[in-house]
Motif scaffolding. Structure first.
Motif, short mmCIF file in Angstrom:
data_model
loop_
_atom_site.label_atom_id
_atom_site.label_comp_id
_atom_site.label_asym_id
_atom_site.label_seq_id
_atom_site.Cartn_x
_atom_site.Cartn_y
_atom_site.Cartn_z
N LEU A 42 -8.22 7.22 -4.33
CA LEU A 42 -8.41 7.65 -2.96
C LEU A 42 -7.07 7.97 -2.30
O LEU A 42 -7.00 8.80 -1.39
N GLU A 43 -6.00 7.33 -2.76
CA GLU A 43 -4.67 7.65 -2.23
C GLU A 43 -4.28 9.09 -2.56
O GLU A 43 -3.63 9.76 -1.75
N LEU A 75 -4.19 7.41 2.24
CA LEU A 75 -4.88 6.35 2.98
C LEU A 75 -4.19 6.02 4.30
O LEU A 75 -4.18 4.87 4.75
N MET A 76 -3.64 7.06 4.94
CA MET A 76 -3.07 6.93 6.28
C MET A 76 -3.63 8.04 7.15
O MET A 76 -3.73 9.20 6.71
N ALA A 208 -12.57 7.28 10.68
CA ALA A 208 -11.45 7.18 9.73
C ALA A 208 -10.93 5.76 9.66
O ALA A 208 -10.65 5.24 8.57
N GLU A 209 -10.80 5.10 10.81
CA GLU A 209 -10.35 3.70 10.81
C GLU A 209 -11.34 2.81 10.08
O GLU A 209 -10.94 1.93 9.30
N LEU A 210 -12.63 3.02 10.33
CA LEU A 210 -13.65 2.23 9.65
C LEU A 210 -13.58 2.46 8.14
O LEU A 210 -13.67 1.50 7.35
N GLU A 223 -7.47 -1.01 -8.17
CA GLU A 223 -7.12 0.38 -7.97
C GLU A 223 -8.27 1.09 -7.26
O GLU A 223 -9.44 0.95 -7.64
N ARG A 224 -7.95 1.84 -6.24
CA ARG A 224 -8.97 2.45 -5.37
C ARG A 224 -9.41 3.80 -5.93
O ARG A 224 -8.92 4.85 -5.51
#
Length: 238
Positions: A42-43, A75-76, A208-210, A223-224
């Motif tokens: 996801l990163e 992821l930001m 997005a925050e959720l 690992e995502r």
């Protein structure tokens, strides 16, 4: 065999078949993503978090009033990527929709056409995973636009639905009593701050925050991988 029936694998096969059509360049570019690698994280995937405010939930009868989105990279949340568009040719606004959406006729008059707004959205969706809370609404209105403008069926877009993800969490922990999956209510259960609802851009940022909290909760120190998270969002057990 499991990989073949994985929901993301099925979607990718559908995309490959879809691309064999005589597609306009804008649609080809929108579907330029490549998430075939099971190890993609996801990163490393670009995410576009979307919210659409409408006069109702029926894409055949109701209209889009505004669209908001923000990108998530590494992821930001990238606040510089925020877009908030009002639809100038929306005519379905009334006293009830003003109360719900807080969108006035003057705001709509200063906006852009639906065609321009959704064309811009498709451009920004290029190569991205698209995220929404209860994406059935966003998907239905986008599909309606694509069908009317290009005479094409539903686009094979990689959707992540934070509402569906939260329902999967509830099933995993046996929390059958949970019935309120509204964006604000789910955020409140995670201790996230309360935002005003029914503003397209605010809801996109809130979603997005959720999403980031859900990712952190699901993977912990693992690992995502997109492949794993997509199966959660699309309930691979069904």
């Amino acid at each position: 065999m499991i990989k073949y029936f994985h929901p993301l694998s099925r979607l990718l096969r559908h995309k490959n078949s879809y691309l064999k059509r005589n597609l306009p360049p804008q649609i080809q570019q929108c579907l330029s993503y490549d998430f075939s690698d099971r190890d993609i994280t996801l990163e490393s995937a670009s995410l576009l978090v979307l919210d659409i405010e409408t006069t109702g939930l029926d894409s055949d009868q109701d209209q889009i009033l505004s669209i908001g989105w923000v990108e998530v990279n590494d992821l930001m949340i990238d606040l510089e990527s925020c877009q908030h568009l009002y639809i100038s040719d929306a005519t379905g606004i009334n006293d009830e929709s003003v109360v719900i959406n807080h969108i006035t006729p003057d705001q709509l008059k200063s906006g852009i056409s639906l065609d321009d707004a959704l064309s811009l959205l498709l451009h920004h969706m290029q190569g991205k995973v698209v995220v929404a809370h209860g994406c059935v609404v966003e998907k239905a209105f986008l599909d309606k636009f694509v069908q009317e403008k290009y005479q094409l069926p539903s686009l094979p877009i990689v959707w992540l639905d934070t509402l569906a993800i939260e329902k999967s969490f509830a099933r995993l922990r046996g929390a059958a009593a949970v019935t309120d999956y509204r964006l604000g209510s789910v955020r409140n259960r995670y201790g996230l701050p309360e935002y005003s609802a029914h503003d397209a851009l605010t809801d996109a940022v809130a979603c997005a925050e959720l999403l980031l909290v859900q990712i952190e909760r699901y993977f912990l120190n693992e690992e995502r991988r997109l492949y794993s998270f997509y199966s959660l969002a699309h309930d691979i057990s069904q």
